[in-house]
Design an enzyme around this catalytic site. Structure first.
Site, short mmCIF file in Angstrom:
data_model
loop_
_atom_site.label_atom_id
_atom_site.label_comp_id
_atom_site.label_asym_id
_atom_site.label_seq_id
_atom_site.Cartn_x
_atom_site.Cartn_y
_atom_site.Cartn_z
N SER A 1 15.20 -40.44 10.10
CA SER A 1 13.96 -40.85 10.96
C SER A 1 13.21 -41.60 10.06
O SER A 1 12.69 -43.04 10.25
CB SER A 1 13.41 -39.93 10.90
OG SER A 1 13.78 -39.10 12.01
N HIS B 1 21.44 -37.13 13.16
CA HIS B 1 20.88 -35.85 13.99
C HIS B 1 21.92 -35.62 15.45
O HIS B 1 22.40 -34.49 15.34
CB HIS B 1 19.52 -36.29 14.41
CG HIS B 1 18.60 -36.48 14.44
ND1 HIS B 1 17.63 -36.98 14.20
CD2 HIS B 1 18.25 -35.31 13.09
CE1 HIS B 1 16.44 -36.93 12.95
NE2 HIS B 1 16.99 -36.06 12.44
N LYS C 1 3.43 -33.69 8.12
CA LYS C 1 3.28 -35.40 8.83
C LYS C 1 2.85 -36.29 9.35
O LYS C 1 2.48 -35.31 10.21
CB LYS C 1 5.11 -35.12 8.57
CG LYS C 1 5.31 -35.22 7.44
CD LYS C 1 7.65 -35.62 7.44
CE LYS C 1 8.52 -34.43 6.61
NZ LYS C 1 9.34 -34.31 7.48
N ARG D 1 22.27 -33.74 3.20
CA ARG D 1 23.41 -35.20 3.23
C ARG D 1 23.06 -35.38 1.26
O ARG D 1 24.19 -35.46 1.44
CB ARG D 1 22.24 -36.27 3.78
CG ARG D 1 21.64 -36.75 4.75
CD ARG D 1 20.06 -36.99 5.38
NE ARG D 1 19.44 -36.08 4.85
CZ ARG D 1 18.49 -36.66 5.76
NH1 ARG D 1 17.66 -37.74 6.04
NH2 ARG D 1 16.83 -35.49 5.40
P1 ADP Z 1 13.41 -32.14 8.57
O1 ADP Z 1 12.45 -32.23 8.35
O2 ADP Z 1 12.81 -30.00 9.49
O3 ADP Z 1 13.86 -31.98 7.58
P2 ADP Z 1 14.31 -33.66 9.84
O4 ADP Z 1 14.25 -33.74 11.31
O5 ADP Z 1 14.16 -34.52 8.86
O6 ADP Z 1 13.42 -32.05 9.96
O7 ADP Z 1 16.03 -33.54 9.51
C1 ADP Z 1 16.34 -31.94 11.00
C2 ADP Z 1 17.48 -32.19 10.56
O8 ADP Z 1 18.56 -32.64 11.27
C3 ADP Z 1 18.06 -30.96 9.06
O9 ADP Z 1 18.65 -29.98 8.82
C4 ADP Z 1 18.26 -32.44 8.47
O10 ADP Z 1 18.75 -31.96 6.82
C5 ADP Z 1 19.28 -33.06 9.24
N1 ADP Z 1 19.35 -34.51 9.34
C6 ADP Z 1 18.67 -35.51 9.28
N2 ADP Z 1 19.38 -36.79 8.62
C7 ADP Z 1 21.22 -36.46 9.12
C8 ADP Z 1 21.62 -37.17 8.51
N3 ADP Z 1 21.73 -38.41 8.27
N4 ADP Z 1 23.19 -36.28 8.50
C9 ADP Z 1 23.57 -35.17 8.44
N5 ADP Z 1 22.67 -34.42 8.74
C10 ADP Z 1 21.44 -35.15 9.26
#
Ligand code: ADP
Length: 159
Positions: A129, A18, A42, A91
């Site tokens: 996460s 992130h 969730k 990703r």
């Molecule tokens: P959501 O539940 O809305 O997907 P997340 O917290 O999982 O929320 O992710 C928020 C954003 O960060 C999303 O656009 C996700 O694709 C991006 N993201 C999460 N982990 C990574 C990573 N390792 N590399 C690039 N982008 C990421």
């Protein structure tokens, strides 16, 4: 015109994946608002307040980054903040299907607002996460995949 981008997500908790997207976004846009989503199906590990606080600590050196939280429809929040862009990270191919649907509906609801995708940094392409929480549950070292403040918070959670 000031370019303002919203980077929405669950951030439960914020990872270095992130942070990479937020940092790169901050070098493209005048201001980036990292926004933690409130109502999700969730069951989160960290409360919204905890997630905001961890994000705040992790991004405090980035001067054009703000941290906030929001309820309801993302597009309404983006309009309220007078932002013109939504930042999302990609990703794997598995992210693509959902992101395309979300970007399409957001384009319909807010034609003036663009979704800006950034490819993950190769180092973090496997990182989510959920993986972090799974690994931390067994007391494994997460210091190279999350900000220090998150590693500490996870230790406290699983004590
Ligand atoms: P959501 O539940 O809305 O997907 P997340 O917290 O999982 O929320 O992710 C928020 C954003 O960060 C999303 O656009 C996700 O694709 C991006 N993201 C999460 N982990 C990574 C990573 N390792 N590399 C690039 N982008 C990421």
């Amino acid at each position: 015109m000031t370019s303002i981008a919203v980077c929405p997500g669950s951030f439960d908790p914020v990872t270095l994946g992130h942070l990479d997207i937020i940092t790169r976004g901050a070098s493209v846009f005048d201001k980036v608002i990292v926004a933690v989503l409130h109502n999700r199906n969730k069951q989160p590990m960290f409360t919204v307040e905890e997630r905001v606080s961890l994000l705040y600590e992790a991004t405090k050196d980035l001067k054009n980054v703000e941290v906030d939280s929001f309820n309801g429809l993302l597009i309404d929040y983006v309009k309220e903040k007078k932002a013109n862009t939504i930042i999302r990270g990609l990703r794997a191919v598995s992210d693509f299907e959902y992101e395309m649907q979300a970007a399409s509906i957001n384009k319909k609801l807010g034609p003036d607002i663009e979704t800006f995708f950034m490819m993950t940094n190769n180092h973090y392409s496997y990182l989510s996460s959920s993986i972090v929480k799974e690994v931390a549950k067994y007391n494994a070292d997460v210091s190279d995949i999350v900000p220090d403040v998150v590693a500490e918070a996870l230790k406290t959670k699983f004590k």
